[in-house]
Enzyme design. Structure first.
Site, PDB file in Angstrom:
ATOM      1  CG  HIS A   3      -1.906  -1.072   1.305  1.00  0.00           C
ATOM      2  ND1 HIS A   3      -1.862  -2.055   2.264  1.00  0.00           N
ATOM      3  CD2 HIS A   3      -2.988  -1.337   0.536  1.00  0.00           C
ATOM      4  CE1 HIS A   3      -2.875  -2.885   2.091  1.00  0.00           C
ATOM      5  NE2 HIS A   3      -3.577  -2.476   1.050  1.00  0.00           N
TER       6      HIS A   3
ATOM      7  CD  GLN B 222     -14.129  -5.087  -1.580  1.00  0.00           C
ATOM      8  OE1 GLN B 222     -14.379  -3.930  -1.893  1.00  0.00           O
ATOM      9  NE2 GLN B 222     -12.904  -5.590  -1.662  1.00  0.00           N
TER      10      GLN B 222
END
Length: 285
Positions: free
Chosen positions: A37, A61
């Site tokens: 990230h 999701q």
């Protein structure tokens, strides 16, 4: 660096930046940040005037029985990790803020050519949920550019298709996979593995590299290569090899004849961890 939790406040902040002619970047995440990230953040910080990182564990999701409740929420550690990295705002809403006053089913986004195979077959509805939250984040933040990692290769192609098909005014930047020294792709779910599982995990990357090398050496028996790779993963101690697949890079269709590039994708389970990875193969003409 400021923390923003409300959609309207994030919109107002972005529009104030835009009114001054500043270029805005977005890195969408679900938190539990790792070096992968941070690579997205650092790459994008060099290209924009203002950088937003979103942290939101998106319920849409996750399917029934998946790890939505167990997914690590580490906001304070994430905020500390982002300090000093050129981040101007962290947008960290809760689920009620992102999906106010509605009950499922929510409005969906369907990309059938890309979402009904591979991870889409194993996780029905997953990519529809990804597409919805990405569109919402793009509409709220209104970035000029957004960064996504190559590790989630199918997700990256779905997002590119959604952005193109819906004429969304944002540039999608792909950032290479960040790996451990033994080749394991960094993932927020790697922490689900115990010591023995972690020792087995690099076999996924090694197996995909072998498939790519075989393709580059001239093999074209896709199905046999895929089956052999799945058997190798099972022999390496994976609990289940969900798939190893050779696909075209842009549309994830099965190869047809000569292709200049292919992508070898795999998903396999070790205990509670579902690992995914991919390796590109450049073929000789």
């Amino acid at each position: 660096m400021r923390q923003v939790t409300e959609r309207n406040a994030m919109r107002e902040l972005s529009r104030a930046w835009r009114a001054r002619g500043e270029r805005i970047g977005l890195v969408p995440t679900m938190g539990n940040l790792h070096r992968g990230h941070l690579e997205l953040v650092e790459r994008l910080a060099r290209r924009v005037d203002r950088l937003v990182v979103s942290i939101f564990v998106n319920p849409l999701q996750f399917g029934p029985g998946e790890d939505y409740d167990a997914y690590p929420r580490t906001l304070e550690a994430d905020l500390n990790a982002l300090e000093g990295r050129g981040v101007d705002a962290v947008f960290a809403p809760n689920a009620r803020e992102m999906y106010p006053g509605v009950e499922p089913p929510w409005t969906g986004v369907d990309v059938p050519a890309l979402t009904q195979t591979l991870c889409g077959a194993a996780r029905p509805g997953h990519f529809a949920g990804v597409a919805v939250v990405v569109i919402k984040l793009l509409n709220i933040v209104e970035p000029d550019v957004a960064a996504f990692g190559r590790k989630d290769y199918q997700q990256l192609q779905v997002i590119r298709r959604v952005v193109g098909d819906l004429d969304l005014s944002v540039e999608i930047v792909e950032v290479p996979i960040v790996r451990e020294a033994d080749g394991l792709a960094l993932s927020s779910r790697n922490g689900y593995m115990d010591g023995e599982q972690r020792r087995r995990a690099p076999a996924l990357y090694a197996t995909l590299c072998e498939v790519a090398a075989a393709l580059e050496a001239g093999r074209r028996d896709w199905s046999q290569l895929e089956a052999q790779a799945c058997r190798r993963l099972e022999a390496a101690g994976f609990d289940a090899a969900e798939y190893v697949a050779v696909r075209r890079c842009d549309d994830l269709a099965e190869p047809q004849g000569d292709e200049p590039r292919l992508v070898c994708l795999g998903a396999a389970r070790l205990g509670a961890a579902r690992l995914i990875d991919n390796v590109e193969a450049r073929l000789k003409r």
